[in-house]
Design a protein around this motif. Structure first.
Motif, PDB file in Angstrom:
ATOM      1  N   ILE A 130      -6.892  13.270  -1.483  1.00 48.64           N
ATOM      2  CA  ILE A 130      -7.320  13.653  -3.063  1.00 48.64           C
ATOM      3  C   ILE A 130      -5.887  14.135  -3.988  1.00 48.64           C
ATOM      4  O   ILE A 130      -5.857  13.505  -4.822  1.00 48.64           O
ATOM      5  CB  ILE A 130      -8.687  14.601  -3.484  1.00 48.64           C
ATOM      6  N   LYS A 131      -5.229  15.082  -2.993  1.00 51.52           N
ATOM      7  CA  LYS A 131      -4.174  15.467  -3.638  1.00 51.52           C
ATOM      8  C   LYS A 131      -3.183  14.410  -3.735  1.00 51.52           C
ATOM      9  O   LYS A 131      -2.301  14.256  -4.902  1.00 51.52           O
ATOM     10  CB  LYS A 131      -3.398  16.520  -2.722  1.00 51.52           C
ATOM     11  N   TYR A 132      -2.988  13.182  -2.916  1.00 47.28           N
ATOM     12  CA  TYR A 132      -2.099  12.230  -3.136  1.00 47.28           C
ATOM     13  C   TYR A 132      -2.711  10.907  -3.973  1.00 47.28           C
ATOM     14  O   TYR A 132      -2.035  10.040  -4.125  1.00 47.28           O
ATOM     15  CB  TYR A 132      -1.551  11.489  -1.799  1.00 47.28           C
ATOM     16  N   GLY A 133      -3.768  11.278  -4.670  1.00 53.79           N
ATOM     17  CA  GLY A 133      -4.227  10.161  -5.716  1.00 53.79           C
ATOM     18  C   GLY A 133      -5.334   9.261  -5.301  1.00 53.79           C
ATOM     19  O   GLY A 133      -5.570   8.372  -6.099  1.00 53.79           O
ATOM     20  N   CYS A 134      -5.993   9.363  -4.274  1.00 54.00           N
ATOM     21  CA  CYS A 134      -7.086   8.514  -3.850  1.00 54.00           C
ATOM     22  C   CYS A 134      -8.209   8.813  -4.716  1.00 54.00           C
ATOM     23  O   CYS A 134      -8.692  10.138  -4.860  1.00 54.00           O
ATOM     24  CB  CYS A 134      -7.388   8.468  -2.288  1.00 54.00           C
ATOM     25  N   GLU A 135      -9.094   7.998  -5.006  1.00 53.75           N
ATOM     26  CA  GLU A 135     -10.234   8.054  -6.186  1.00 53.75           C
ATOM     27  C   GLU A 135     -11.402   8.371  -5.308  1.00 53.75           C
ATOM     28  O   GLU A 135     -11.899   7.538  -4.746  1.00 53.75           O
ATOM     29  CB  GLU A 135     -10.225   6.841  -6.885  1.00 53.75           C
ATOM     30  N   PRO A 136     -12.252   9.661  -5.840  1.00 53.14           N
ATOM     31  CA  PRO A 136     -13.457   9.902  -4.988  1.00 53.14           C
ATOM     32  C   PRO A 136     -14.629   9.107  -5.413  1.00 53.14           C
ATOM     33  O   PRO A 136     -15.609   9.184  -4.756  1.00 53.14           O
ATOM     34  CB  PRO A 136     -13.578  11.403  -5.465  1.00 53.14           C
ATOM     35  N   ASN A 137     -14.509   8.260  -6.430  1.00 53.95           N
ATOM     36  CA  ASN A 137     -15.627   7.522  -6.861  1.00 53.95           C
ATOM     37  C   ASN A 137     -15.300   5.915  -6.473  1.00 53.95           C
ATOM     38  O   ASN A 137     -16.064   5.218  -6.844  1.00 53.95           O
ATOM     39  CB  ASN A 137     -15.883   7.488  -8.400  1.00 53.95           C
ATOM     40  N   GLU A 138     -14.272   5.616  -5.616  1.00 46.43           N
ATOM     41  CA  GLU A 138     -13.954   4.312  -5.659  1.00 46.43           C
ATOM     42  C   GLU A 138     -15.356   3.632  -4.693  1.00 46.43           C
ATOM     43  O   GLU A 138     -15.229   4.117  -3.417  1.00 46.43           O
ATOM     44  CB  GLU A 138     -12.538   4.074  -5.109  1.00 46.43           C
ATOM     45  N   ARG A 139     -15.378   2.286  -4.772  1.00 46.46           N
ATOM     46  CA  ARG A 139     -16.262   1.636  -3.874  1.00 46.46           C
ATOM     47  C   ARG A 139     -15.468   0.728  -3.169  1.00 46.46           C
ATOM     48  O   ARG A 139     -14.349   0.195  -3.647  1.00 46.46           O
ATOM     49  CB  ARG A 139     -17.230   0.893  -4.793  1.00 46.46           C
ATOM     50  N   CYS A 140     -15.884   0.447  -1.914  1.00 46.59           N
ATOM     51  CA  CYS A 140     -14.810  -0.590  -1.018  1.00 46.59           C
ATOM     52  C   CYS A 140     -15.390  -1.891  -1.393  1.00 46.59           C
ATOM     53  O   CYS A 140     -16.289  -2.344  -1.875  1.00 46.59           O
ATOM     54  CB  CYS A 140     -15.546  -0.341   0.302  1.00 46.59           C
ATOM     55  N   ASP A 141     -14.099  -2.733  -1.596  1.00 44.22           N
ATOM     56  CA  ASP A 141     -14.285  -4.116  -1.583  1.00 44.22           C
ATOM     57  C   ASP A 141     -14.131  -4.564  -0.286  1.00 44.22           C
ATOM     58  O   ASP A 141     -13.838  -3.874   0.787  1.00 44.22           O
ATOM     59  CB  ASP A 141     -13.115  -4.737  -2.179  1.00 44.22           C
ATOM     60  N   GLY A 142     -14.487  -6.056  -0.143  1.00 44.34           N
ATOM     61  CA  GLY A 142     -14.354  -6.426   1.320  1.00 44.34           C
ATOM     62  C   GLY A 142     -13.008  -6.868   1.726  1.00 44.34           C
ATOM     63  O   GLY A 142     -12.281  -6.589   0.797  1.00 44.34           O
ATOM     64  N   GLY A 143     -12.709  -7.408   2.676  1.00 42.70           N
ATOM     65  CA  GLY A 143     -11.320  -7.932   3.008  1.00 42.70           C
ATOM     66  C   GLY A 143     -10.544  -6.973   3.817  1.00 42.70           C
ATOM     67  O   GLY A 143      -9.495  -7.070   4.232  1.00 42.70           O
ATOM     68  N   CYS A 144     -11.286  -5.961   4.641  1.00 48.07           N
ATOM     69  CA  CYS A 144     -10.672  -4.860   5.308  1.00 48.07           C
ATOM     70  C   CYS A 144     -11.759  -4.916   6.568  1.00 48.07           C
ATOM     71  O   CYS A 144     -12.861  -4.829   6.280  1.00 48.07           O
ATOM     72  CB  CYS A 144     -10.775  -3.698   4.719  1.00 48.07           C
ATOM     73  N   SER A 145     -11.093  -5.030   7.635  1.00 49.18           N
ATOM     74  CA  SER A 145     -12.025  -4.914   8.932  1.00 49.18           C
ATOM     75  C   SER A 145     -12.912  -3.694   8.935  1.00 49.18           C
ATOM     76  O   SER A 145     -14.129  -3.932   9.440  1.00 49.18           O
ATOM     77  CB  SER A 145     -11.028  -5.126   9.989  1.00 49.18           C
ATOM     78  N   PHE A 146     -12.414  -2.665   8.571  1.00 50.71           N
ATOM     79  CA  PHE A 146     -13.054  -1.363   8.808  1.00 50.71           C
ATOM     80  C   PHE A 146     -14.277  -1.464   7.835  1.00 50.71           C
ATOM     81  O   PHE A 146     -15.390  -1.075   8.219  1.00 50.71           O
ATOM     82  CB  PHE A 146     -12.346  -0.086   8.261  1.00 50.71           C
ATOM     83  N   VAL A 147     -14.169  -2.012   6.635  1.00 50.34           N
ATOM     84  CA  VAL A 147     -15.340  -1.998   5.647  1.00 50.34           C
ATOM     85  C   VAL A 147     -16.353  -3.289   6.049  1.00 50.34           C
ATOM     86  O   VAL A 147     -17.644  -2.949   5.878  1.00 50.34           O
ATOM     87  CB  VAL A 147     -14.567  -2.467   4.156  1.00 50.34           C
ATOM     88  N   GLU A 148     -15.719  -4.286   6.431  1.00 45.36           N
ATOM     89  CA  GLU A 148     -16.722  -5.381   6.892  1.00 45.36           C
ATOM     90  C   GLU A 148     -17.419  -4.863   8.156  1.00 45.36           C
ATOM     91  O   GLU A 148     -18.621  -5.351   8.113  1.00 45.36           O
ATOM     92  CB  GLU A 148     -15.907  -6.529   7.269  1.00 45.36           C
ATOM     93  N   SER A 149     -16.955  -4.521   9.182  1.00 44.95           N
ATOM     94  CA  SER A 149     -17.620  -4.287  10.327  1.00 44.95           C
ATOM     95  C   SER A 149     -18.555  -3.041  10.155  1.00 44.95           C
ATOM     96  O   SER A 149     -19.655  -3.121  10.797  1.00 44.95           O
ATOM     97  CB  SER A 149     -16.631  -3.787  11.469  1.00 44.95           C
ATOM     98  N   ASN A 150     -18.385  -2.151   9.076  1.00 41.99           N
ATOM     99  CA  ASN A 150     -19.466  -1.098   8.915  1.00 41.99           C
ATOM    100  C   ASN A 150     -20.332  -1.553   7.691  1.00 41.99           C
ATOM    101  O   ASN A 150     -21.353  -0.590   7.743  1.00 41.99           O
ATOM    102  CB  ASN A 150     -18.585   0.264   8.531  1.00 41.99           C
ATOM    103  N   GLY A 151     -20.229  -2.335   7.372  1.00 39.43           N
ATOM    104  CA  GLY A 151     -21.066  -2.955   6.114  1.00 39.43           C
ATOM    105  C   GLY A 151     -20.862  -1.878   4.963  1.00 39.43           C
ATOM    106  O   GLY A 151     -22.011  -1.672   4.344  1.00 39.43           O
ATOM    107  N   PHE A 152     -19.715  -1.630   4.618  1.00 38.76           N
ATOM    108  CA  PHE A 152     -19.388  -0.608   3.642  1.00 38.76           C
ATOM    109  C   PHE A 152     -19.027  -1.257   2.129  1.00 38.76           C
ATOM    110  O   PHE A 152     -18.714  -0.595   1.247  1.00 38.76           O
ATOM    111  CB  PHE A 152     -18.359   0.385   4.121  1.00 38.76           C
ATOM    112  N   VAL A 153     -18.979  -2.559   2.059  1.00 41.55           N
ATOM    113  CA  VAL A 153     -18.651  -3.197   0.804  1.00 41.55           C
ATOM    114  C   VAL A 153     -19.742  -2.585  -0.229  1.00 41.55           C
ATOM    115  O   VAL A 153     -20.818  -2.606  -0.234  1.00 41.55           O
ATOM    116  CB  VAL A 153     -18.946  -4.818   0.983  1.00 41.55           C
TER     117      VAL A 153
END
Length: 217
Positions: A130-153
């Motif tokens: 959070i300090k370095y600017g990551c957004e707490p409300n952001e939704r995952c897009d596809g195209g990342c193996s972590f997102v796709e494999s966990n069904g987090f899109v």
């Protein structure tokens, strides 16, 4: 294959075989001075950024491990995000989501080591992101193996937290230190809300984000 800078961040040990922040910082300084980077140049290309086979960013991997040296690494892993481009969190392969889903490691923990690591690193890892600017409300897009494999899109960090909480609750009789874990989940929810996370977000978009610009570091 990892770059030398990424290897230092993820796998670097001192002569005694231990992690050592006092050695990591000058190592990163030297590599950065020689134009070293966390990821290979071809992985910065906009056309490659939706490739699920590419290596996950070191920031993601350190967040997944609740690595206390993450604050050092963030200072040497600089993405400058212009309007209309992929977000900082997206560029790092969603480390906020990774930090939270790592709680599921506690489901099958046989000793208290992972619980102790979670107690020391779960919240502090998110605070660094959070300090370095990551957004707490952001939704995952596809195209990342972590997102796709966990069904987090389409998931926000709060969505992931809720999913993990339900999964852990289903197994609470078998989980060591479930009371401690419940407190960590509640504290994480409070941390996210205090930094702007919301529950009543719009439904996720049906189309994936188009990456317009990226930088090397």
């Amino acid at each position: 294959m990892l770059t030398p800078m990424a290897t230092a961040c993820i796998e670097g040990l001192n002569v005694c075989g231990h992690r050592d922040p006092a050695l990591l910082q000058p190592t990163l300084e030297k590599l950065s001075a020689k134009r070293g980077s966390m990821i290979k140049e071809e992985d910065c290309d906009a056309d490659q950024s939706l490739d699920t086979d590419r290596p996950l960013h070191p920031v993601h991997r350190m967040a997944l491990d609740w690595n206390p040296e993450l604050f050092l690494v963030m200072g040497y892993s600089r993405f400058y995000v212009a309007d209309g481009t992929i977000s900082l969190n997206g560029k790092y392969d969603y480390p906020m989501h990774a930090c939270i889903v790592a709680l599921l490691k506690l489901k099958n923990a046989k000793t208290d080591d992972i619980l102790l690591k979670a107690t020391n690193g779960f919240l502090s890892t998110m605070q660094v992101l959070i300090k370095y600017g990551c957004e707490p409300n952001e939704r995952c897009d596809g195209g990342c193996s972590f997102v796709e494999s966990n069904g987090f899109v389409g998931y926000t960090p709060m969505d992931v937290l809720a999913k993990c909480a339900l999964e852990l609750k289903k197994n609470k009789e078998k989980i060591r230190g479930f009371g401690v874990i419940s407190k960590l989940i509640a504290d994480m929810a409070e941390l996210l809300v205090r930094n702007g996370a919301r529950f009543n977000l719009n439904r996720p978009p049906k189309k994936k984000t188009t990456i317009l610009q990226s930088t090397k570091f």
